[in-house]
Design a protein around this motif. Structure first.
Motif, PDB file in Angstrom:
ATOM      1  N   LEU A 126       0.830  -1.203   0.000  1.00 22.37           N
ATOM      2  CA  LEU A 126       0.000   0.000   0.000  1.00 22.37           C
ATOM      3  C   LEU A 126       0.865   1.254   0.000  1.00 22.37           C
ATOM      4  O   LEU A 126       0.552   2.226  -0.696  1.00 22.37           O
ATOM      5  CB  LEU A 126      -0.947   0.000   1.210  1.00 22.37           C
ATOM      6  CG  LEU A 126      -2.123  -0.960   1.124  1.00 22.37           C
ATOM      7  CD1 LEU A 126      -2.855  -1.025   2.465  1.00 22.37           C
ATOM      8  CD2 LEU A 126      -3.076  -0.568   0.006  1.00 22.37           C
TER       9      LEU A 126
ATOM     10  N   SER B 182      -6.025   2.664  -8.351  1.00 26.40           N
ATOM     11  CA  SER B 182      -7.157   2.537  -7.439  1.00 26.40           C
ATOM     12  C   SER B 182      -7.584   1.078  -7.294  1.00 26.40           C
ATOM     13  O   SER B 182      -7.801   0.584  -6.179  1.00 26.40           O
ATOM     14  CB  SER B 182      -8.332   3.374  -7.939  1.00 26.40           C
ATOM     15  OG  SER B 182      -9.466   3.160  -7.142  1.00 26.40           O
ATOM     16  N   THR B 183      -7.688   0.386  -8.408  1.00 26.07           N
ATOM     17  CA  THR B 183      -8.083  -1.022  -8.381  1.00 26.07           C
ATOM     18  C   THR B 183      -7.079  -1.847  -7.587  1.00 26.07           C
ATOM     19  O   THR B 183      -7.458  -2.689  -6.759  1.00 26.07           O
ATOM     20  CB  THR B 183      -8.200  -1.571  -9.817  1.00 26.07           C
ATOM     21  OG1 THR B 183      -9.180  -0.799 -10.512  1.00 26.07           O
ATOM     22  CG2 THR B 183      -8.593  -3.026  -9.833  1.00 26.07           C
TER      23      THR B 183
ATOM     24  N   THR C  73      -7.731   6.772  -3.502  1.00 27.88           N
ATOM     25  CA  THR C  73      -7.392   6.478  -4.898  1.00 27.88           C
ATOM     26  C   THR C  73      -8.647   6.365  -5.756  1.00 27.88           C
ATOM     27  O   THR C  73      -8.622   6.747  -6.936  1.00 27.88           O
ATOM     28  CB  THR C  73      -6.540   5.200  -5.027  1.00 27.88           C
ATOM     29  OG1 THR C  73      -7.249   4.090  -4.468  1.00 27.88           O
ATOM     30  CG2 THR C  73      -5.184   5.360  -4.352  1.00 27.88           C
ATOM     31  N   THR C  74      -9.730   5.895  -5.175  1.00 25.33           N
ATOM     32  CA  THR C  74     -10.992   5.837  -5.917  1.00 25.33           C
ATOM     33  C   THR C  74     -11.471   7.249  -6.241  1.00 25.33           C
ATOM     34  O   THR C  74     -11.942   7.517  -7.356  1.00 25.33           O
ATOM     35  CB  THR C  74     -12.067   5.075  -5.115  1.00 25.33           C
ATOM     36  OG1 THR C  74     -11.586   3.741  -4.884  1.00 25.33           O
ATOM     37  CG2 THR C  74     -13.390   5.019  -5.850  1.00 25.33           C
TER      38      THR C  74
ATOM     39  N   THR D 215      -4.942  -0.741  -5.269  1.00 20.90           N
ATOM     40  CA  THR D 215      -4.970  -0.321  -3.870  1.00 20.90           C
ATOM     41  C   THR D 215      -6.151  -0.947  -3.138  1.00 20.90           C
ATOM     42  O   THR D 215      -6.003  -1.478  -2.027  1.00 20.90           O
ATOM     43  CB  THR D 215      -5.032   1.220  -3.765  1.00 20.90           C
ATOM     44  OG1 THR D 215      -3.863   1.771  -4.398  1.00 20.90           O
ATOM     45  CG2 THR D 215      -5.097   1.690  -2.322  1.00 20.90           C
ATOM     46  N   CYS D 216      -7.306  -0.906  -3.766  1.00 21.01           N
ATOM     47  CA  CYS D 216      -8.499  -1.471  -3.120  1.00 21.01           C
ATOM     48  C   CYS D 216      -8.387  -2.988  -2.969  1.00 21.01           C
ATOM     49  O   CYS D 216      -8.837  -3.547  -1.972  1.00 21.01           O
ATOM     50  CB  CYS D 216      -9.748  -1.079  -3.909  1.00 21.01           C
ATOM     51  SG  CYS D 216     -10.096   0.708  -3.811  1.00 21.01           S
TER      52      CYS D 216
ATOM     53  N   ALA E  76      -6.087  -3.546  -0.057  1.00 17.81           N
ATOM     54  CA  ALA E  76      -6.796  -3.156   1.168  1.00 17.81           C
ATOM     55  C   ALA E  76      -7.764  -4.257   1.603  1.00 17.81           C
ATOM     56  O   ALA E  76      -7.834  -4.602   2.791  1.00 17.81           O
ATOM     57  CB  ALA E  76      -7.546  -1.842   0.959  1.00 17.81           C
ATOM     58  N   GLU E  77      -8.489  -4.816   0.666  1.00 17.82           N
ATOM     59  CA  GLU E  77      -9.429  -5.880   1.014  1.00 17.82           C
ATOM     60  C   GLU E  77      -8.699  -7.143   1.472  1.00 17.82           C
ATOM     61  O   GLU E  77      -9.162  -7.835   2.375  1.00 17.82           O
ATOM     62  CB  GLU E  77     -10.383  -6.170  -0.136  1.00 17.82           C
ATOM     63  CG  GLU E  77     -11.427  -5.079  -0.304  1.00 17.82           C
ATOM     64  CD  GLU E  77     -12.132  -4.694   0.997  1.00 17.82           C
ATOM     65  OE1 GLU E  77     -12.694  -5.592   1.667  1.00 17.82           O
ATOM     66  OE2 GLU E  77     -12.113  -3.500   1.350  1.00 17.82           O
TER      67      GLU E  77
ATOM     68  N   ARG F 244      -8.436   0.960   3.995  1.00 16.15           N
ATOM     69  CA  ARG F 244      -9.668   1.355   3.293  1.00 16.15           C
ATOM     70  C   ARG F 244      -9.667   2.842   2.971  1.00 16.15           C
ATOM     71  O   ARG F 244     -10.224   3.263   1.957  1.00 16.15           O
ATOM     72  CB  ARG F 244     -10.881   0.953   4.115  1.00 16.15           C
ATOM     73  CG  ARG F 244     -11.095  -0.562   4.055  1.00 16.15           C
ATOM     74  CD  ARG F 244     -12.445  -0.987   4.531  1.00 16.15           C
ATOM     75  NE  ARG F 244     -12.655  -2.398   4.217  1.00 16.15           N
ATOM     76  CZ  ARG F 244     -13.177  -3.283   5.043  1.00 16.15           C
ATOM     77  NH1 ARG F 244     -13.591  -2.889   6.235  1.00 16.15           N
ATOM     78  NH2 ARG F 244     -13.332  -4.530   4.686  1.00 16.15           N
TER      79      ARG F 244
ATOM     80  N   CYS G  30      -7.819   3.170  -0.166  1.00 14.37           N
ATOM     81  CA  CYS G  30      -8.700   2.761  -1.259  1.00 14.37           C
ATOM     82  C   CYS G  30      -9.619   3.914  -1.633  1.00 14.37           C
ATOM     83  O   CYS G  30      -9.778   4.247  -2.815  1.00 14.37           O
ATOM     84  CB  CYS G  30      -9.496   1.527  -0.863  1.00 14.37           C
ATOM     85  SG  CYS G  30     -10.786   1.057  -2.030  1.00 14.37           S
TER      86      CYS G  30
END
Length: 107
Positions: free
Chosen positions: A39, A60-61, A97-98, A63-64, A67-68, A91, A94
């Motif tokens: 991260l 973003s994808t 970046t989203t 990172t998320c 994170a998950e 999160r 996430c």
């Protein structure tokens, strides 16, 4: 006598069974550290500021996803009070970046 000697020899060669420590929590801690390092690497790439919109959305994808994965490890240890804030930080990364991806798409 011979049977007793054979039994003693067998016990000597086999030895006592060793107790093997399973480091599940330790392995999960290592995994959390790996996810957090990833991260941080992704944050660093994003802060460079020169990413195209598709690159920001890919970031973003990624990172998320990390994170998950990190939060999945945290969920396996509900008894550990030190972990939920690590999931929350992941999160937040996430979400940031989203937001960056969404902003660049609406320009």
């Amino acid at each position: 006598m011979r049977v007793a000697s054979l039994a003693l020899l067998t016990l000597t060669l086999m030895g006592c069974p060793k107790q093997v420590e399973t480091r599940v929590a330790g392995a999960d801690d290592d995994q959390l550290t790996t996810y957090e390092a990833r991260l941080e690497e992704l944050r660093s790439r994003g802060s460079a500021g020169d990413l195209s919109c598709p690159d920001q959305c890919t970031l973003s994808t990624q990172t998320c996803g990390v994170a998950e994965d990190l939060c999945g490890v945290v969920d396996r240890h509900p008894d550990r009070a030190d972990l939920p804030q690590r999931c929350a930080r992941a999160r937040e990364s996430c979400a940031e970046t989203t937001d960056g991806c969404t902003r660049c798409r609406t320009r």
